[in-house]
Design an enzyme around this catalytic site. Structure first.
Site, PDB file in Angstrom:
ATOM      1  N   LYS A 123       0.869  -1.174   0.000  1.00 45.69           N
ATOM      2  CA  LYS A 123       0.000   0.000   0.000  1.00 45.69           C
ATOM      3  C   LYS A 123       0.912   1.232   0.000  1.00 45.69           C
ATOM      4  CE  LYS A 123      -4.015   0.500   1.047  1.00 45.69           C
ATOM      5  NZ  LYS A 123      -5.150   0.973   0.188  1.00 45.69           N
ATOM      6  N   ASP A 128      -5.096  -3.778  -1.883  1.00 44.11           N
ATOM      7  CA  ASP A 128      -6.564  -3.863  -1.943  1.00 44.11           C
ATOM      8  C   ASP A 128      -7.014  -4.178  -3.374  1.00 44.11           C
ATOM      9  OD1 ASP A 128      -5.636  -1.331  -2.701  1.00 44.11           O
ATOM     10  OD2 ASP A 128      -7.391  -0.278  -1.931  1.00 44.11           O
ATOM     11  N   ASP A 167      -5.200 -16.454   2.039  1.00 47.27           N
ATOM     12  CA  ASP A 167      -6.480 -17.103   2.337  1.00 47.27           C
ATOM     13  C   ASP A 167      -7.448 -16.887   1.185  1.00 47.27           C
ATOM     14  OD1 ASP A 167      -5.761 -18.086   4.830  1.00 47.27           O
ATOM     15  OD2 ASP A 167      -7.633 -17.435   5.769  1.00 47.27           O
TER      16      ASP A 167
HETATM   17 MG    MG Z   1      -3.560 -17.032   7.813  1.00 42.34          MG
END
Ligand code: MG
Ligand code: IPM
Length: 367
Positions: free
Chosen positions: A192, A224, A252
């Site tokens: 970022k 993002d 994830d």
């Molecule tokens: Mg994790």
């Protein structure tokens, strides 16, 4: 060379069940491929807390420093939520990462053909997906000082610090460029830089390192936007390099794209040891899944694929790693499914050890 050594840390929840299947696979390679390992098993996480009052004993930490590779199952569980932060199961894992200095965390997100329907995204968006996230693992906001909860006036303030040195960024970037060279020579760095100085430095240093890898096509993305692009069109990526916290979140997200979080392995690598092998720990991306622990329902594939990564990255046995990965693909193509992979009605799930049996049979068939 002497027999390579492995430290096995099954941990908590489904960790011991899935690791039991890995041990059978390790034995198979010993018997059928002459790849013998000197295996030691020890406790980590809640299991270590229950026995020693700490989530990782000094003795186990010392053993981890000494072996050629560590294989870890999973840590944590609701039983340990009440523990003081300093002895929570996760602290055992973080201590291993930090003290072994495992700065490069490789998290592949690969969509298995047989499972493309499991993704929450459209099949054509994810079919054939094969990306690798390189997450910096030993610095950033996970470890930065100052940290803590202090009192200011009449309220509490929670503090964590994002801090990166140039050398920390550089070594993670080098690991990512090296991987990109072995894959499709395409690297996207995520930070970022629009709001964080550490992001500006990250972008600068990654750009500097790119001078040594002129063949690699480097791009930069705000993290993002990166999350959005991962969900919109994940196949635009090959290797992604990012910091510890963004890497936690983005990996994830990438894992879920494949529809099979229970299938993904990871490798955490550090500097080479005296024998030339990198310091290394291998673990599935999934957690300890306390809700299904002890029932023989867990999918052992992520943990078994973590051992395949160990064969490839620690022991230079790429062909044997491929044999194991291919055997797993064959088992999936045959329709063998643990409960987490069941969408088709009428298919009976196999147990954790049933999946192990099927993979061992496929390994035998590969000879
Ligand atoms: Mg994790
Ligand atoms: C991971 C996990 C860990 C992390 C936890 C268990 C400390 O989420 O490996 O991604 O946040 O790094």
């Amino acid at each position: 060379m002497s027999t390579p050594s492995l430290l096995i840390l099954p941990g908590d929840g489904i960790g011991p069940e899935v690791m039991a299947e890995v041990v059978r696979i390790i034995d198979w390679f010993g018997e059928k491929r002459g790849l013998k390992f000197d295996v030691t098993t020890a406790l980590v996480g809640g299991a270590a807390y229950d026995k020693h009052g700490v989530p990782l004993s000094d003795e186990t930490m010392a053993k981890a420093q000494e072996v050629d590779a560590v294989l870890l199952g999973a840590v944590g569980g609701p039983k340990y939520d009440v523990l003081d932060f300093s002895v929570k199961p996760e602290r055992g894992l973080l201590r291993l990462r930090k003290e072994m200095d495992l700065f490069a965390n490789l998290r592949p997100a690969q969509c298995f053909d047989a499972l493309a329907d499991f993704s929450s995204l459209k099949k054509d968006v994810v079919a054939g997906l094969d990306i690798m996230i390189v997450r910096e693992l030993t610095s950033g906001i996970y470890f930065g000082e100052p940290r803590g909860i202090i009192t200011e006036g009449n309220e509490r303030v929670g503090i964590n610090t994002q801090r990166y040195t140039e050398s920390e960024i550089r070594r993670a970037a080098i690991a990512a460029f090296e991987l990109a060279m072995k894959r499709n020579k395409k690297l996207c760095s995520m930070e970022k830089a629009n709001v964080m100085e550490s992001g500006i430095l990250w972008r600068d240093v990654v750009t500097e390192v790119s001078a040594d890898y002129p063949e690699v096509e480097l791009s930069h993305m705000y993290a993002d936007n990166g999350a959005m692009q991962l969900v919109r069109a994940p196949k635009q990526f090959d290797v992604i390099v990012t910091d510890n916290l963004f890497g936690d979140v983005l990996s994830d997200c990438a894992a879920m794209l494949t529809g099979s979080l229970g299938m993904l392995p990871s490798a955490s690598l550090g500097a080479p040891m005296a024998n030339g092998r990198p310091k290394a720990m291998y673990e599935p991306v999934h957690g300890s899944a306390p809700d299904i622990a002890g029932q023989g329902k867990a999918n052992p594939i992520a943990c078994i694929l973590s051992f395949a990564m160990a064969l490839r990255y620690s022991f230079d046995e790429g062909a044997e790693a491929t044999r194991l990965e291919q055997s797993i693909e064959n088992v999936l193509a045959d329709g063998v499914r643990t409960a987490d992979l069941l969408a088709d009605e009428g298919v009976t799930p196999v147990s954790t050890s049933g999946m192990g049996d099927a993979i061992l049979a496929a390994l035998d068939a590969s000879l």
